[in-house]
Enzyme design. Sequence first.
Site, PDB file in Angstrom:
ATOM      1  N   LYS A  74      17.423 100.073 -41.063  1.00 40.17           N
ATOM      2  CA  LYS A  74      16.652 100.145 -39.815  1.00 40.17           C
ATOM      3  C   LYS A  74      15.219 100.653 -40.006  1.00 40.17           C
ATOM      4  O   LYS A  74      14.324 100.265 -39.269  1.00 40.17           O
ATOM      5  CB  LYS A  74      17.376 101.034 -38.790  1.00 40.17           C
ATOM      6  N   ASP A 110      18.479  99.818 -29.099  1.00 40.32           N
ATOM      7  CA  ASP A 110      19.569 100.801 -28.947  1.00 40.32           C
ATOM      8  C   ASP A 110      19.347 101.700 -27.728  1.00 40.32           C
ATOM      9  O   ASP A 110      20.236 101.864 -26.889  1.00 40.32           O
ATOM     10  CB  ASP A 110      19.677 101.688 -30.195  1.00 40.32           C
TER      11      ASP A 110
HETATM   12  P1  NDP Z   1      23.121 109.219 -38.252  1.00 44.04           P
HETATM   13  O1  NDP Z   1      23.843 109.306 -39.539  1.00 44.04           O
HETATM   14  O2  NDP Z   1      21.669 108.855 -38.244  1.00 44.04           O
HETATM   15  O3  NDP Z   1      23.261 110.624 -37.449  1.00 44.04           O
HETATM   16  C1  NDP Z   1      24.510 111.234 -37.296  1.00 44.04           C
HETATM   17  C2  NDP Z   1      24.354 112.467 -36.406  1.00 44.04           C
HETATM   18  O4  NDP Z   1      25.660 113.032 -36.217  1.00 44.04           O
HETATM   19  C3  NDP Z   1      23.510 113.561 -37.010  1.00 44.04           C
HETATM   20  O5  NDP Z   1      22.832 114.253 -35.982  1.00 44.04           O
HETATM   21  C4  NDP Z   1      24.567 114.461 -37.675  1.00 44.04           C
HETATM   22  O6  NDP Z   1      24.127 115.808 -37.811  1.00 44.04           O
HETATM   23  C5  NDP Z   1      25.663 114.390 -36.651  1.00 44.04           C
HETATM   24  N1  NDP Z   1      26.981 114.712 -37.218  1.00 44.04           N
HETATM   25  C6  NDP Z   1      27.776 113.902 -37.951  1.00 44.04           C
HETATM   26  N2  NDP Z   1      28.918 114.537 -38.283  1.00 44.04           N
HETATM   27  C7  NDP Z   1      28.841 115.782 -37.731  1.00 44.04           C
HETATM   28  C8  NDP Z   1      29.709 116.925 -37.710  1.00 44.04           C
HETATM   29  N3  NDP Z   1      30.896 116.886 -38.314  1.00 44.04           N
HETATM   30  N4  NDP Z   1      29.315 118.029 -37.030  1.00 44.04           N
HETATM   31  C9  NDP Z   1      28.115 118.063 -36.401  1.00 44.04           C
HETATM   32  N5  NDP Z   1      27.235 117.023 -36.399  1.00 44.04           N
HETATM   33  C10 NDP Z   1      27.600 115.899 -37.049  1.00 44.04           C
HETATM   34  O7  NDP Z   1      23.961 108.178 -37.364  1.00 44.04           O
HETATM   35  P2  NDP Z   1      23.471 107.336 -36.101  1.00 44.04           P
HETATM   36  O8  NDP Z   1      22.631 108.216 -35.248  1.00 44.04           O
HETATM   37  O9  NDP Z   1      22.926 106.027 -36.549  1.00 44.04           O
HETATM   38  O10 NDP Z   1      24.861 107.025 -35.375  1.00 44.04           O
HETATM   39  C11 NDP Z   1      25.579 108.030 -34.682  1.00 44.04           C
HETATM   40  C12 NDP Z   1      26.721 107.383 -33.929  1.00 44.04           C
HETATM   41  O11 NDP Z   1      26.183 106.518 -32.922  1.00 44.04           O
HETATM   42  C13 NDP Z   1      27.638 106.518 -34.788  1.00 44.04           C
HETATM   43  O12 NDP Z   1      28.971 106.860 -34.507  1.00 44.04           O
HETATM   44  C14 NDP Z   1      27.364 105.098 -34.330  1.00 44.04           C
HETATM   45  O13 NDP Z   1      28.542 104.314 -34.348  1.00 44.04           O
HETATM   46  C15 NDP Z   1      26.920 105.307 -32.901  1.00 44.04           C
HETATM   47  N6  NDP Z   1      26.027 104.253 -32.411  1.00 44.04           N
HETATM   48  C16 NDP Z   1      26.403 103.595 -31.277  1.00 44.04           C
HETATM   49  C17 NDP Z   1      25.637 102.602 -30.770  1.00 44.04           C
HETATM   50  C18 NDP Z   1      26.073 101.900 -29.537  1.00 44.04           C
HETATM   51  O14 NDP Z   1      25.479 100.859 -29.199  1.00 44.04           O
HETATM   52  N7  NDP Z   1      27.072 102.389 -28.822  1.00 44.04           N
HETATM   53  C19 NDP Z   1      24.352 102.192 -31.413  1.00 44.04           C
HETATM   54  C20 NDP Z   1      24.026 102.984 -32.579  1.00 44.04           C
HETATM   55  C21 NDP Z   1      24.851 103.974 -33.052  1.00 44.04           C
HETATM   56  P3  NDP Z   1      23.278 116.299 -39.094  1.00 44.04           P
HETATM   57  O15 NDP Z   1      21.842 115.946 -38.810  1.00 44.04           O
HETATM   58  O16 NDP Z   1      23.523 117.750 -39.128  1.00 44.04           O
HETATM   59  O17 NDP Z   1      23.838 115.572 -40.291  1.00 44.04           O
END
Ligand code: NDP
Length: 288
Positions: A74, A110
């Site tokens: 992306k 998105d």
């Molecule tokens: P990223 O990897 O960019 O970000 C993940 C985020 O989740 C970070 O803020 C991370 O925190 C946090 N996180 C993950 N695991 C944990 C945990 N165990 N405890 C606390 N915080 C956690 O992913 P994306 O932002 O691209 O995607 C996030 C979700 O959004 C996905 O599940 C994806 O499927 C969904 N999504 C849905 C869409 C839709 O159209 N419905 C479109 C795009 C995404 P940290 O910074 O601390 O690592």
Amino acid sequence: MTQQARSYKEELVGVFGYPVAENPTCVMQQAAFEARGLQWRYLTIEVRPEQLADAMRGLRAFNMRGINLTIPHKVAVIPYLDRLSPEAELIGAVNTVVAQGNELIGYNTDGKGFLRSVREDAGVDPRGKRVVFLGAGGAARAMAVEMALAGVSHITIVNRTPARGEELARHLRERTHVVAEYVPWQEEYVVPPDVDILINATSIGLFPNVSETPRVAMSSIRKDLLVCDVIPNPPRTAFLAAAERQGARTLDGLGMLVYQGAIAFQMWTGVEPPIDVMRRALEEVFGS
Ligand code: NDP
């Protein structure tokens, strides 16, 4: 009787990702093309990071009409594009490319998909609302930028990794008019009483880890709060189910996924997207 020449040519779009095999967007877009009688094909294409440049040259060579980008492309795709929409530039990531003449233009649908779901599925106007995001990744960034542009009054970013949360809050303050702050996520997050919309923008609860929930004090979830989840699979996450038990209104991530795809469909084809067909196609995939 004269015979009409038949065209066997299909207009091509698709998605580049790595891994990408489990991405269900093809089902939704293909159902939409068929419903509208369009001779278009949506391809699910595995592109390794080191081959993105070749893939983008291929996109131009095959005269494809556009492409979706998913993890890990992306941000990496940006140098291969001719232009970005103002929102994609502000978000710093592209999930949809549209070919226009000789130009490839990058968009991010998105956040817009989420906004449309908030307005149309939940019936909530975000203007003037106080919003909390759990998470500061790519999805949170796209959604927070669009919510700021839509006129929310205040955004709180709650994130496990402070640097990422602080950076997003600073970005929102510097590049939009919204009041934005970062709050560390150590213990259970207690939702302040003046918050209107709470959004899980983390990957916590995504299939197959369906029993996991973000650490939120459920007693702080009020009846008049709108609780949203970005996770589309399963649409009814354990978090949303718990929020419903507290009496809150909820919004699942399926609507966001449908609308971000519908916006791309409209930009590629110029045709009104069949929202219901797209939603049903995804519901079948996710078994909801
Ligand atoms: P990223 O990897 O960019 O970000 C993940 C985020 O989740 C970070 O803020 C991370 O925190 C946090 N996180 C993950 N695991 C944990 C945990 N165990 N405890 C606390 N915080 C956690 O992913 P994306 O932002 O691209 O995607 C996030 C979700 O959004 C996905 O599940 C994806 O499927 C969904 N999504 C849905 C869409 C839709 O159209 N419905 C479109 C795009 C995404 P940290 O910074 O601390 O690592």
